[in-house]
Motif scaffolding. Structure first.
Motif, PDB file in Angstrom:
ATOM      1  N   LYS A  83     -47.723 -43.368 104.496  1.00 13.88           N
ATOM      2  CA  LYS A  83     -46.423 -42.813 104.114  1.00 13.88           C
ATOM      3  C   LYS A  83     -46.299 -42.627 102.600  1.00 13.88           C
ATOM      4  N   SER A  84     -46.851 -43.578 101.841  1.00 13.47           N
ATOM      5  CA  SER A  84     -46.697 -43.498 100.380  1.00 13.47           C
ATOM      6  C   SER A  84     -47.398 -42.259  99.807  1.00 13.47           C
ATOM      7  N   LYS A  85     -48.380 -41.722 100.530  1.00 10.99           N
ATOM      8  CA  LYS A  85     -49.066 -40.513 100.051  1.00 10.99           C
ATOM      9  C   LYS A  85     -48.384 -39.226 100.531  1.00 10.99           C
ATOM     10  N   ARG A  86     -47.752 -39.291 101.723  1.00 10.56           N
ATOM     11  CA  ARG A  86     -47.267 -38.039 102.319  1.00 10.56           C
ATOM     12  C   ARG A  86     -45.773 -37.795 102.137  1.00 10.56           C
ATOM     13  N   VAL A  87     -44.999 -38.846 101.775  1.00 10.23           N
ATOM     14  CA  VAL A  87     -43.555 -38.656 101.559  1.00 10.23           C
ATOM     15  C   VAL A  87     -43.239 -39.035 100.114  1.00 10.23           C
ATOM     16  N   LYS A  88     -42.856 -38.053  99.324  1.00  8.81           N
ATOM     17  CA  LYS A  88     -42.598 -38.252  97.897  1.00  8.81           C
ATOM     18  C   LYS A  88     -41.147 -37.854  97.605  1.00  8.81           C
ATOM     19  N   PRO A  89     -40.243 -38.838  97.656  1.00  7.62           N
ATOM     20  CA  PRO A  89     -38.814 -38.518  97.531  1.00  7.62           C
ATOM     21  C   PRO A  89     -38.469 -37.704  96.284  1.00  7.62           C
ATOM     22  N   LEU A  90     -39.079 -38.035  95.140  1.00  5.03           N
ATOM     23  CA  LEU A  90     -38.715 -37.318  93.912  1.00  5.03           C
ATOM     24  C   LEU A  90     -39.139 -35.851  93.985  1.00  5.03           C
ATOM     25  N   ALA A  91     -40.320 -35.608  94.527  1.00  6.14           N
ATOM     26  CA  ALA A  91     -40.797 -34.222  94.679  1.00  6.14           C
ATOM     27  C   ALA A  91     -39.841 -33.443  95.584  1.00  6.14           C
ATOM     28  N   LEU A  92     -39.397 -34.068  96.661  1.00  4.55           N
ATOM     29  CA  LEU A  92     -38.467 -33.404  97.589  1.00  4.55           C
ATOM     30  C   LEU A  92     -37.136 -33.111  96.915  1.00  4.55           C
ATOM     31  N   LYS A  93     -36.615 -34.102  96.191  1.00  5.68           N
ATOM     32  CA  LYS A  93     -35.296 -33.920  95.563  1.00  5.68           C
ATOM     33  C   LYS A  93     -35.332 -32.833  94.492  1.00  5.68           C
ATOM     34  N   LYS A  94     -36.431 -32.767  93.755  1.00  7.38           N
ATOM     35  CA  LYS A  94     -36.523 -31.721  92.726  1.00  7.38           C
ATOM     36  C   LYS A  94     -36.501 -30.337  93.368  1.00  7.38           C
ATOM     37  N   ILE A  95     -37.237 -30.174  94.448  1.00  2.00           N
ATOM     38  CA  ILE A  95     -37.252 -28.874  95.132  1.00  2.00           C
ATOM     39  C   ILE A  95     -35.843 -28.542  95.625  1.00  2.00           C
ATOM     40  N   ALA A  96     -35.168 -29.551  96.195  1.00  2.00           N
ATOM     41  CA  ALA A  96     -33.804 -29.311  96.701  1.00  2.00           C
ATOM     42  C   ALA A  96     -32.853 -28.950  95.560  1.00  2.00           C
ATOM     43  N   ASN A  97     -33.027 -29.568  94.406  1.00  2.00           N
ATOM     44  CA  ASN A  97     -32.110 -29.326  93.283  1.00  2.00           C
ATOM     45  C   ASN A  97     -32.330 -27.983  92.617  1.00  2.00           C
ATOM     46  N   TYR A  98     -33.592 -27.529  92.563  1.00  2.00           N
ATOM     47  CA  TYR A  98     -33.898 -26.370  91.725  1.00  2.00           C
ATOM     48  C   TYR A  98     -34.223 -25.078  92.482  1.00  2.00           C
ATOM     49  N   SER A  99     -34.788 -25.174  93.678  1.00  2.00           N
ATOM     50  CA  SER A  99     -35.306 -23.931  94.286  1.00  2.00           C
ATOM     51  C   SER A  99     -34.184 -23.154  94.968  1.00  2.00           C
ATOM     52  N   LYS A 100     -34.387 -21.841  95.067  1.00  2.00           N
ATOM     53  CA  LYS A 100     -33.319 -21.000  95.644  1.00  2.00           C
ATOM     54  C   LYS A 100     -33.237 -21.190  97.155  1.00  2.00           C
ATOM     55  N   GLU A 101     -34.334 -21.620  97.778  1.00  2.00           N
ATOM     56  CA  GLU A 101     -34.331 -21.743  99.234  1.00  2.00           C
ATOM     57  C   GLU A 101     -35.428 -22.718  99.666  1.00  2.00           C
ATOM     58  N   TYR A 102     -35.109 -23.553 100.618  1.00  2.00           N
ATOM     59  CA  TYR A 102     -36.117 -24.463 101.163  1.00  2.00           C
ATOM     60  C   TYR A 102     -35.730 -24.828 102.583  1.00  2.00           C
ATOM     61  N   PHE A 103     -36.712 -25.202 103.359  1.00  2.00           N
ATOM     62  CA  PHE A 103     -36.448 -25.730 104.701  1.00  2.00           C
ATOM     63  C   PHE A 103     -37.583 -26.665 105.073  1.00  2.00           C
ATOM     64  N   LEU A 104     -37.317 -27.543 106.017  1.00  2.00           N
ATOM     65  CA  LEU A 104     -38.325 -28.514 106.459  1.00  2.00           C
ATOM     66  C   LEU A 104     -39.028 -27.998 107.711  1.00  2.00           C
ATOM     67  N   LYS A 105     -40.288 -28.317 107.802  1.00  2.00           N
ATOM     68  CA  LYS A 105     -41.108 -27.841 108.923  1.00  2.00           C
ATOM     69  C   LYS A 105     -42.016 -28.986 109.340  1.00  2.00           C
TER      70      LYS A 105
END
Ligand code: SF4
Length: 253
Positions: free
Chosen positions: A157-179
């Motif tokens: 889990k520590s390699k595949r789930v990176k909360p900070l990376a996810l939050k940055k994408i959510a804060n800055y990108s125009k569009e995102y979705f989970l798959k």
């Protein structure tokens, strides 16, 4: 420099833009291995396990990859392709993991050039890489298909789930979705829902698309009904994997 393993016109087979004609650029190299997906292949007589794009992940195959040393040249090649095609398709940048090159100047110039051409760009990413959106603002204009890996990938889990990376994408990108790629066993055990909820805690607004695991038609058929029912029950979007359904295990389509 960054590595390209293949590029081709096809139809997006997964996620929010499934069905849309798209030009795929597949980069070489990944920061994960995902042996849990159980696709086996051979290197020097030794059996290895990985995901369905092992040929773009395992550096043992890098002699078949193409080093991109000039964004201008690649963009010129793409202009020629678009002229031949007769329209500008969506561009899907996939891998491997394309964002291992996020700070590479040639990769970044490619994104800038594509945005200048007003094409729609999607990154297919495992969402483990922290992007410096402040200094690399072009990435704010890209759609992020966040294919966060679950325990069935075989990665910790520590390699595949990176909360900070996810939050940055959510804060800055125009569009995102989970798959997510799910198999019947993890749905039946309850692990799928628990793991998805854990990840959604970081991205509460994200739409969730769930797809059946399988690198071939045969394998997909083992999991698709369970994923279908799971989506109905939990108000997630079902995503098929059109390219596998239509072309089975053929690469470059
Ligand atoms: S993150 Fe994606 S490309 Fe990389 S090994 Fe896992 S499934 Fe394959």
């Amino acid at each position: 420099m960054f590595w390209l393993t293949e590029h081709f016109l096809s139809i997006q087979g997964e996620g929010r833009y499934a069905g849309v004609p798209s030009y795929f650029l597949r980069t070489g190299g990944c920061n994960l291995n995902c042996p849990g997906f159980g696709v086996s292949y051979e290197v020097d007589g030794q059996r290895r396990f990985g995901c369905d794009t092992w040929f773009a992940v395992d550096r043992a195959y890098s002699n078949q990859w193409e080093g991109v040393e000039s964004a201008t040249k690649l963009l010129r090649d793409l202009d020629r392709e678009f002229n031949t095609i007769g329209y500008k398709p969506h561009i899907v940048i996939t891998g491997g993991e394309p964002l291992i090159y996020a700070s590479d100047p040639i990769f970044y110039n490619l994104i800038l050039g594509l945005l200048e051409r007003r094409v729609v760009i999607t990154f297919e990413t495992n969402a483990t890489i922290e992007i410096d959106f402040e200094n690399l603002p072009a990435y704010k204009e890209v759609t992020f298909a966040l294919s966060v890996k679950l325990s069935n990938s075989g990665e910790v889990k520590s390699k595949r789930v990176k909360p900070l990376a996810l939050k940055k994408i959510a804060n800055y990108s125009k569009e995102y979705f989970l798959k997510f790629t799910l198999d019947k066993d993890m749905i039946d055990s309850g692990d799928a829902l628990k793991e998805i909820q854990d990840i959604r805690a970081f991205l509460p607004e994200a739409e969730v698309f769930c797809m059946p695991v399988g690198e071939s038609r045969n394998k997909i058929w083992h999991n698709d009904r369970a994923v279908f029912d799971f989506c109905i029950k939990n108000n997630f979007h079902y995503s098929d994997r059109l390219h596998i359904r239509i072309f089975d295990m053929t690469q470059g389509v």
